[in-house]
Design an enzyme around this catalytic site. Sequence first.
Site: not given
Length: 267
Positions: A89, A214, A243
């Site tokens: 991320s 995700d 995610h």
Amino acid sequence: MTTVEPFHRGGSGPPMLLLHGMTSSWRAWKPVLPMLEQHHEVWAVTMPGHVGGPPLPDEAFSIDVMVDALVERLDEIGVPRDAHVVGNSLGGWAALELARRGRARSVVALSPAGAWAMPSDLYRLLATFRVGALLAGWAPIRLLASFRPLRRILLRSVSEHADRYSPEDVDILFDDLAGCTALDPLLSAASMDTSIAPFDHAPCPIRIAWSGADKTIPYGRYGRPMMDAVPGAELVVLPGVGHVPMVDNPALVAWTILQQTRDEIAS
């Protein structure tokens, strides 16, 4: 809230740096550390503005400001400049920026943040984080998340199989969120022109591994503009993970990372 060490170091072999996502800490990598440390000297470092990490500088937020502060910390603790870099991320975005600066031997970016093509995609992302932070700050949510049958529902934006979090993992998740000071500056500074700057070419081997389930930054909205920004990067899709995939399937995540470094660790 317990005191959190600013980084973890373990294992032996070619150096590897792990960078976590927004509102987290180095502890997000705990499920995969044993597998990675069999082959690498691993540094899992907490990002600036996150619990246990260095503070953000007192200037307008940007990804460059955060990476400047990160580089300063890496130099302080002695992380080699040619480490393999892995990020998830926000950490995936930071990993790419380290590569841009010549500070990565290779990069594996797991569902990296930082790319959007339409204003609606940016606004959706900002709303997702603001609502998530608001709900997470509501005391009953933490209590409800302590019950395993409810975790998968309440934490679905984090992981596809959040029921696999232990009670200790849940405490870490909420403690990290409560101690994060970077979220508001990042969200306030975000605009269409603050997305990742395109690369002319990949400065090192780059693997972008997108979580197939995700729900925070799904590939359909955010993956294509990221791939366009990083020409020459390899794309792989990780099935059945969300995610933050390290809890969902530690073995798959570790294998995905080690495939990038397999030639070096085999020699």
